[in-house]
Design an enzyme around this catalytic site. Structure first.
Site, PDB file in Angstrom:
ATOM      1  N   PRO A  55       0.835  -1.214   0.000  1.00 36.65           N
ATOM      2  CA  PRO A  55       0.000   0.000   0.000  1.00 36.65           C
ATOM      3  C   PRO A  55       0.862   1.253   0.000  1.00 36.65           C
ATOM      4  O   PRO A  55       1.840   1.349   0.743  1.00 36.65           O
ATOM      5  CB  PRO A  55      -0.792  -0.130   1.304  1.00 36.65           C
ATOM      6  N   CYS A  56       0.501   2.205  -0.845  1.00 38.62           N
ATOM      7  CA  CYS A  56       1.350   3.376  -1.026  1.00 38.62           C
ATOM      8  C   CYS A  56       1.001   4.527  -0.089  1.00 38.62           C
ATOM      9  O   CYS A  56       1.698   5.531  -0.059  1.00 38.62           O
ATOM     10  CB  CYS A  56       1.264   3.872  -2.464  1.00 38.62           C
ATOM     11  N   GLN A  57      -0.082   4.400   0.691  1.00 33.85           N
ATOM     12  CA  GLN A  57      -0.518   5.515   1.514  1.00 33.85           C
ATOM     13  C   GLN A  57       0.557   6.072   2.451  1.00 33.85           C
ATOM     14  O   GLN A  57       0.645   7.287   2.627  1.00 33.85           O
ATOM     15  CB  GLN A  57      -1.755   5.120   2.338  1.00 33.85           C
ATOM     16  N   PHE A  59       3.558   6.636   1.988  1.00 34.72           N
ATOM     17  CA  PHE A  59       4.529   7.463   1.278  1.00 34.72           C
ATOM     18  C   PHE A  59       3.870   8.521   0.394  1.00 34.72           C
ATOM     19  O   PHE A  59       4.563   9.302  -0.237  1.00 34.72           O
ATOM     20  CB  PHE A  59       5.421   6.582   0.406  1.00 34.72           C
TER      21      PHE A  59
END
Length: 331
Positions: A55-57, A59
């Site tokens: 999950p990119c949240q 960053f």
């Protein structure tokens, strides 16, 4: 190239994996996933590929701005933020697949965890770069860090230059909807409701414009603050002949970004959002999409790796393997 197994901790991912492909689904946390399970899937493969997307949240620009707003120190709980990238790296080390790919947001490249991930790729040829998704034919201004690695030989991510796609070219022919309306044929082509205030706002919104286009009485108190000036795309409309903004998990909400339809007085529908992510028009996300919540479907659509991005990386690996085999045949 055949996808054999999809792994996700979210149980809702099982249906789209198994309904739209021949792959099997496994609900599991990558932090505790037994490497032997994946190794078993690779047993009869001539070439093995392990693909991961944490999950990119943690960053993302939005997440980092939210932390600053609420006084959360940079680096606080960073081990939790980075854990899935690290665990994916551990899987690569233990399984040693022939090919590896990972996708995430560009700021990951500046984090120490990314360097540690690269160090786990000993024995691989590695390349990574930030890809602007418009250049691969996706109608989104979305940038993603893409990494590819191979034990078979040198591999390079090319400079992509596919013809640009626009919002109009992708969703321009879908049936019209009103706010809160739905298509009787396509259960995913439905739009969220708008309050009377937001309905007045969107009627004053111009494609590509901002809330500054509204009369003073329609503006929110947050727009009058200094911080409000930095979010001009909130409550914005998309442009027909331009790419969409990055599709997020909250893309069905008019007030969550530039997610207003270019022409109709509503936010984009769930089907429109999925198509802007590159999914086919008939793609099935849940068994009962008519009664599923916007939040649940938005999460599946917004968290997905854009289909076009997966497509070009798959093509890159196919060409790479063919080239390696051709060289081997010559010798």
């Amino acid at each position: 190239m055949t996808v054999k197994l999809g792994v996700d901790i979210d149980p809702e991912c099982a249906h789209p994996i198994e309904k739209n492909s021949t792959a099997k689904s496994l609900q599991a946390d990558v932090a505790s996933l037994d490497p032997a399970i994946v190794s078993h899937v690779f047993e009869n493969a001539s070439v093995s590929l392990l693909a991961g997307c944490a999950p990119c949240q943690p960053f993302s620009t939005y997440s980092r701005a939210a932390k600053q707003k609420h006084g959360v120190q940079a680096g606080k709980n960073r081990s939790e933020d980075w854990r899935l990238v690290e665990h994916f790296g551990n899987l690569v080390e233990q399984i040693q697949p022939d090919l590896v790919t990972m996708e995430n947001v560009p700021p990951l490249a500046q984090q120490p965890i990314f360097q540690r991930f690269l160090e786990k790729l000993t024995g691989y040829w590695v390349d990574w770069r930030v890809v602007e998704c418009q250049t691969i034919g996706l109608p989104q201004t979305r940038k993603r860090l893409v990494l590819v690695a191979s034990r078979l030989g040198p591999i390079t991510i090319p400079e992509f230059d596919r013809p640009p796609a626009t919002v109009r070219s992708v969703i321009g022919e879908l049936p019209q909807l009103s706010a809160g309306g739905h298509d009787p044929i396509d259960s995913l082509h439905r739009a969220s409701r708008l309050s009377s205030l937001n309905l007045r706002r969107i009627r004053h919104s111009k494609p590509g414009g901002t809330w500054r286009d509204w009369p003073e009485e329609l503006r929110s108190s947050c727009h009058l603050k200094n911080t409000g000036a930095t979010y001009p795309s909130v409550y914005g409309r998309m442009k027909w002949d331009a790419p969409a903004p990055t599709i997020t998990t909250q893309c069905f909400g008019y007030g969550n970004g530039r997610f207003g339809h270019p022409e109709q007085d509503r936010a984009i529908s769930l089907r429109e959002a999925s198509m802007l992510q590159g999914f086919p028009k008939q793609y099935s996300f849940l068994p009962d999409e008519r009664n599923a919540s916007f939040d649940k479907l938005g999460r599946l659509i917004g968290n997905a790796v854009p289909v076009k991005l997966g497509e070009v990386i798959g093509e890159l690996f196919s060409e790479h393997v063919a080239k390696v085999r051709e060289i081997a045949t010559r010798h």
